[in-house]
Design an enzyme around this catalytic site. Structure first.
Site, PDB file in Angstrom:
ATOM      1  N   GLN A 173     -12.738  -5.463  31.410  1.00  0.00           N
ATOM      2  CA  GLN A 173     -13.341  -4.576  30.405  1.00  0.00           C
ATOM      3  C   GLN A 173     -14.831  -4.477  30.659  1.00  0.00           C
ATOM      4  OE1 GLN A 173     -11.526  -5.405  26.226  1.00  0.00           O
ATOM      5  NE2 GLN A 173     -11.412  -7.311  27.352  1.00  0.00           N
ATOM      6  N   ASN A 174     -15.307  -5.295  31.579  1.00  0.00           N
ATOM      7  CA  ASN A 174     -16.755  -5.360  31.812  1.00  0.00           C
ATOM      8  C   ASN A 174     -17.243  -4.195  32.668  1.00  0.00           C
ATOM      9  OD1 ASN A 174     -16.717  -7.642  30.352  1.00  0.00           O
ATOM     10  ND2 ASN A 174     -16.841  -9.044  32.082  1.00  0.00           N
ATOM     11  N   ASP A 216     -20.183  -4.527  34.193  1.00  0.00           N
ATOM     12  CA  ASP A 216     -20.978  -5.110  35.277  1.00  0.00           C
ATOM     13  C   ASP A 216     -20.122  -5.192  36.543  1.00  0.00           C
ATOM     14  OD1 ASP A 216     -19.552  -7.696  35.612  1.00  0.00           O
ATOM     15  OD2 ASP A 216     -20.357  -8.222  33.658  1.00  0.00           O
ATOM     16  N   HIS A 270     -12.943   0.080  31.457  1.00  0.00           N
ATOM     17  CA  HIS A 270     -13.983   0.709  30.637  1.00  0.00           C
ATOM     18  C   HIS A 270     -15.122   1.277  31.500  1.00  0.00           C
ATOM     19  CE1 HIS A 270     -12.697  -1.905  26.935  1.00  0.00           C
ATOM     20  NE2 HIS A 270     -11.880  -0.910  27.168  1.00  0.00           N
ATOM     21  N   THR A 285     -12.539 -12.765  26.162  1.00  0.00           N
ATOM     22  CA  THR A 285     -12.519 -11.544  25.355  1.00  0.00           C
ATOM     23  C   THR A 285     -12.175 -11.884  23.911  1.00  0.00           C
ATOM     24  OG1 THR A 285     -11.323  -9.458  24.961  1.00  0.00           O
ATOM     25  CG2 THR A 285     -10.237 -11.053  26.374  1.00  0.00           C
ATOM     26  N   SER A 286     -12.678 -11.058  22.990  1.00  0.00           N
ATOM     27  CA  SER A 286     -12.397 -11.288  21.565  1.00  0.00           C
ATOM     28  C   SER A 286     -11.020 -10.750  21.182  1.00  0.00           C
ATOM     29  CB  SER A 286     -13.490 -10.633  20.712  1.00  0.00           C
ATOM     30  OG  SER A 286     -13.620  -9.272  21.068  1.00  0.00           O
TER      31      SER A 286
HETATM   32  P1  NAD Z   1     -16.637  -9.450  22.956  1.00  0.00           P
HETATM   33  O1  NAD Z   1     -18.120  -9.532  22.916  1.00  0.00           O
HETATM   34  O2  NAD Z   1     -15.938  -8.766  21.874  1.00  0.00           O
HETATM   35  O3  NAD Z   1     -16.072 -10.945  22.998  1.00  0.00           O
HETATM   36  C1  NAD Z   1     -16.486 -11.846  23.964  1.00  0.00           C
HETATM   37  C2  NAD Z   1     -15.700 -13.113  23.807  1.00  0.00           C
HETATM   38  O4  NAD Z   1     -16.056 -13.946  24.893  1.00  0.00           O
HETATM   39  C3  NAD Z   1     -16.010 -13.910  22.541  1.00  0.00           C
HETATM   40  O5  NAD Z   1     -15.020 -13.722  21.574  1.00  0.00           O
HETATM   41  C4  NAD Z   1     -16.039 -15.378  22.993  1.00  0.00           C
HETATM   42  O6  NAD Z   1     -14.896 -16.086  22.582  1.00  0.00           O
HETATM   43  C5  NAD Z   1     -15.962 -15.284  24.489  1.00  0.00           C
HETATM   44  N1  NAD Z   1     -17.043 -16.008  25.174  1.00  0.00           N
HETATM   45  C6  NAD Z   1     -18.374 -15.948  24.987  1.00  0.00           C
HETATM   46  N2  NAD Z   1     -19.009 -16.748  25.856  1.00  0.00           N
HETATM   47  C7  NAD Z   1     -18.050 -17.313  26.642  1.00  0.00           C
HETATM   48  C8  NAD Z   1     -18.047 -18.244  27.716  1.00  0.00           C
HETATM   49  N3  NAD Z   1     -19.174 -18.750  28.205  1.00  0.00           N
HETATM   50  N4  NAD Z   1     -16.852 -18.604  28.253  1.00  0.00           N
HETATM   51  C9  NAD Z   1     -15.674 -18.126  27.772  1.00  0.00           C
HETATM   52  N5  NAD Z   1     -15.619 -17.248  26.751  1.00  0.00           N
HETATM   53  C10 NAD Z   1     -16.791 -16.850  26.194  1.00  0.00           C
HETATM   54  O7  NAD Z   1     -16.247  -8.875  24.386  1.00  0.00           O
HETATM   55  P2  NAD Z   1     -14.952  -8.092  24.850  1.00  0.00           P
HETATM   56  O8  NAD Z   1     -13.733  -8.631  24.209  1.00  0.00           O
HETATM   57  O9  NAD Z   1     -15.033  -7.967  26.326  1.00  0.00           O
HETATM   58  O10 NAD Z   1     -15.287  -6.696  24.163  1.00  0.00           O
HETATM   59  C11 NAD Z   1     -14.958  -5.646  24.712  1.00  0.00           C
HETATM   60  C12 NAD Z   1     -16.150  -4.764  25.151  1.00  0.00           C
HETATM   61  O11 NAD Z   1     -17.368  -5.418  25.474  1.00  0.00           O
HETATM   62  C13 NAD Z   1     -15.746  -4.140  26.446  1.00  0.00           C
HETATM   63  O12 NAD Z   1     -15.599  -2.794  26.223  1.00  0.00           O
HETATM   64  C14 NAD Z   1     -16.880  -4.365  27.446  1.00  0.00           C
HETATM   65  O13 NAD Z   1     -17.138  -3.161  28.144  1.00  0.00           O
HETATM   66  C15 NAD Z   1     -18.018  -4.715  26.594  1.00  0.00           C
HETATM   67  N6  NAD Z   1     -19.069  -5.569  27.169  1.00  0.00           N
HETATM   68  C16 NAD Z   1     -19.198  -5.765  28.530  1.00  0.00           C
HETATM   69  C17 NAD Z   1     -20.185  -6.583  29.033  1.00  0.00           C
HETATM   70  C18 NAD Z   1     -20.301  -6.767  30.519  1.00  0.00           C
HETATM   71  O14 NAD Z   1     -20.018  -5.840  31.272  1.00  0.00           O
HETATM   72  N7  NAD Z   1     -20.679  -7.954  31.001  1.00  0.00           N
HETATM   73  C19 NAD Z   1     -21.069  -7.222  28.152  1.00  0.00           C
HETATM   74  C20 NAD Z   1     -20.927  -6.986  26.769  1.00  0.00           C
HETATM   75  C21 NAD Z   1     -19.921  -6.159  26.301  1.00  0.00           C
END
Ligand code: NAD
Length: 245
Positions: free
Chosen positions: A107-108, A110, A125, A191-192
């Site tokens: 979903q990232n 990056d 995404h 992921t959440s």
């Molecule tokens: P989210 O922010 O909803 O949830 C992230 C989850 O990651 C949290 O619930 C937590 O439990 C977990 N988490 C946080 N730190 C962690 C770690 N060190 N190790 C293991 N787990 C950890 O993110 P999501 O569910 O991916 O939400 C979806 C949307 O967020 C996607 O559409 C995505 O595009 C976007 N997103 C992407 C990036 C990226 O590309 N790196 C960054 C932020 C959001």
């Protein structure tokens, strides 16, 4: 307590997969896997949504209604992500390909899985390492601050990130579902479990299902094993087990 629970679960997992035939692995990743590379998640404390309005930076209407805010945010984010490096979790995942057929559906936006050397990646995404035109089919590799510039192909549209904004269609849904259906092992990391359709993907497979995240995801009930903690540590442990199997 958390560490203790994970230890017991890893022991149980080893036992469970001893005689379990694993050929195809599908890995779903979310913002949590990149958190330890210094990229903010969306929904954790001090996550992106605490500091920005979704309306101004993440929905298609923002391109017309608040273009300065939208493009500034998207350019800053793309430049920031471009400079990040993969962490141990991304790197370990790429090692799985030495033994299994692996598909990553991330979903990232990056490109840390690519930088870590993984090969079969779907960016469901989209990715902000690419731009696309708001009007024509022009698409290309991101260069600093290119979002918001006029498209030189059609002279009508603006260049925006090739990412899925709120309400837009995800990419490659059917190929993703096909891979998921054929998988023997389904692993979800960081992921959440709140964003659909990805949060519902575990429903489409009979594979053994493993989740790794800091907090319980909303779709936790689908999983046979739920590990709680940081991706770098837990993914490394899991991959060692799978490589030694
Ligand atoms: P989210 O922010 O909803 O949830 C992230 C989850 O990651 C949290 O619930 C937590 O439990 C977990 N988490 C946080 N730190 C962690 C770690 N060190 N190790 C293991 N787990 C950890 O993110 P999501 O569910 O991916 O939400 C979806 C949307 O967020 C996607 O559409 C995505 O595009 C976007 N997103 C992407 C990036 C990226 O590309 N790196 C960054 C932020 C959001």
């Amino acid at each position: 307590m958390k560490i203790f629970k994970n230890k017991i679960q890893f022991r149980a997992l080893k036992e469970r997969i001893k005689d379990y035939d694993i050929k195809r692995i599908v890995i779903i990743t979310g913002a949590g896997i990149s958190a330890e590379s210094g990229i903010n998640t969306f929904r954790d404390n001090n996550g992106l949504w605490d500091n920005h309005s979704v309306y101004e930076v993440a929905r298609p209407e923002a391109i017309e209604l608040t273009p300065e805010i939208f493009f500034k945010f998207q350019n800053e984010r793309a430049i920031d992500m471009k400079n990040k490096v993969p962490n141990k979790a991304h790197k370990k995942l790429s090692k799985l390909e030495e033994k299994y057929h692996v598909n990553i559906i991330t979903q990232n936006i990056d490109n840390l899985h690519e930088k870590a050397g993984s090969n079969n990646i779907i960016h469901i995404h989209g990715t902000n390492s690419e731009y696309k035109c708001t009007h024509c089919t022009n698409k290309g590799i991101y260069q600093d601050n290119i979002y918001g510039e006029e498209c030189l192909e059609c002279n009508k549209g603006l260049l925006r990130p090739n990412v899925v904004l709120f309400k837009e269609q995800v990419y490659d849904l059917y190929p993703s579902l096909d891979m998921i259906e054929k998988a023997d092992l389904f692993i979800q990391i960081g992921t959440s479990g709140t964003v659909y359709p990805v949060a519902g993907f575990p429903e489409y497979t009979k594979a053994l299902k493993i989740n790794i995240s800091l907090k319980e995801p909303d779709n936790e009930h689908y999983f046979d094993f739920n590990f709680k903690g940081k991706a770098t540590k837990l993914v490394s442990e899991l991959i060692e087990i799978l490589l030694k199997k």
